[in-house]
Design a protein around this motif. Structure first.
Motif, PDB file in Angstrom:
ATOM      1  N   LEU A  28       9.176  35.378   5.569  1.00 52.54           N
ATOM      2  CA  LEU A  28       8.661  34.028   5.366  1.00 52.54           C
ATOM      3  C   LEU A  28       7.558  33.706   6.367  1.00 52.54           C
ATOM      4  CD1 LEU A  28       9.213  31.498   3.628  1.00 52.54           C
ATOM      5  CD2 LEU A  28      10.809  30.756   5.377  1.00 52.54           C
ATOM      6  N   ASP A  29       6.383  33.381   5.821  1.00 52.41           N
ATOM      7  CA  ASP A  29       5.240  32.913   6.607  1.00 52.41           C
ATOM      8  C   ASP A  29       5.189  31.400   6.408  1.00 52.41           C
ATOM      9  OD1 ASP A  29       2.777  32.261   7.698  1.00 52.41           O
ATOM     10  OD2 ASP A  29       1.609  33.415   6.240  1.00 52.41           O
ATOM     11  N   VAL A  30       5.773  30.656   7.312  1.00 50.67           N
ATOM     12  CA  VAL A  30       5.977  29.219   7.133  1.00 50.67           C
ATOM     13  C   VAL A  30       4.669  28.448   7.059  1.00 50.67           C
ATOM     14  CG1 VAL A  30       7.072  27.152   8.076  1.00 50.67           C
ATOM     15  CG2 VAL A  30       8.193  29.355   8.314  1.00 50.67           C
ATOM     16  N   ASP A  31       3.723  28.759   7.935  1.00 53.84           N
ATOM     17  CA  ASP A  31       2.491  27.982   8.011  1.00 53.84           C
ATOM     18  C   ASP A  31       1.328  28.569   7.219  1.00 53.84           C
ATOM     19  OD1 ASP A  31       2.024  30.169   9.619  1.00 53.84           O
ATOM     20  OD2 ASP A  31       1.897  29.025  11.479  1.00 53.84           O
ATOM     21  N   GLY A  32       1.525  29.703   6.558  1.00 58.04           N
ATOM     22  CA  GLY A  32       0.487  30.279   5.707  1.00 58.04           C
ATOM     23  C   GLY A  32      -0.644  30.949   6.454  1.00 58.04           C
ATOM     24  N   ASN A  33      -0.398  31.376   7.700  1.00 62.80           N
ATOM     25  CA  ASN A  33      -1.465  32.002   8.480  1.00 62.80           C
ATOM     26  C   ASN A  33      -1.528  33.521   8.310  1.00 62.80           C
ATOM     27  OD1 ASN A  33       0.699  32.942   9.974  1.00 62.80           O
ATOM     28  ND2 ASN A  33       0.029  32.057  11.912  1.00 62.80           N
ATOM     29  N   GLY A  34      -0.684  34.074   7.434  1.00 64.51           N
ATOM     30  CA  GLY A  34      -0.698  35.508   7.176  1.00 64.51           C
ATOM     31  C   GLY A  34       0.259  36.307   8.041  1.00 64.51           C
TER      32      GLY A  34
END
Length: 141
Positions: free
Chosen positions: A44-50
């Protein structure tokens, strides 16, 4: 998120579940399924930064650290309660410029604006029954 393995007769022979995993609008998750791995991790990449922030095995509760990154809409002071202190904090932010712990949670009426209508909406919910509970979990690291 549930994955089921079904045999040729339609019987469920395996089931993998990830429950109560909070997600954000920009977050991304990945599960790689194959026959050898019966318990694949949810990356899981919570903040979408890769970058993967958490790995969760099927059937596990999400880590407390992950759960603490989310609050109910309106819980601007991140105390896990919706109460008058949240409305006061929004008013202080609007009129005095005070900081609030979770600015993302201040749009209590979901109109994409932060203005006087937000603390009024919250107070209406809390004390008058004139508004619904603010909707949604809000990502607030």
């Amino acid at each position: 998120l549930i994955f089921k393995t079904i045999d040729s007769e339609g019987n469920i022979i395996n089931q993998i579940e990830y429950r109560d995993v909070p997600t954000s609008k920009n977050g991304r998750g990945e599960v790689i399924l194959n026959q050898e791995n019966l318990k694949p991790e949810l990356s899981l990449d919570v903040d979408g930064n890769g970058t993967s922030d958490f790995n969760i095995l099927p059937g596990e509760n999400p880590p407390e650290e992950l759960q603490n990154m989310f609050v109910e809409n309106g819980d601007v002071n991140k105390d896990k309660r919706l109460d008058i202190s949240d409305a006061v904090a929004i008013l202080g932010h609007l009129f005095l410029g005070t900081e609030i712990a979770c600015p993302n949670a201040r749009d209590t009426n979901n109109d994409s604006e932060t203005d006087i209508s937000d603390p009024i909406y919250l107070l209406g919910y809390l004390f008058l029954g004139t508004a619904e509970k603010p909707k949604g979990l809000i990502f607030c690291p």
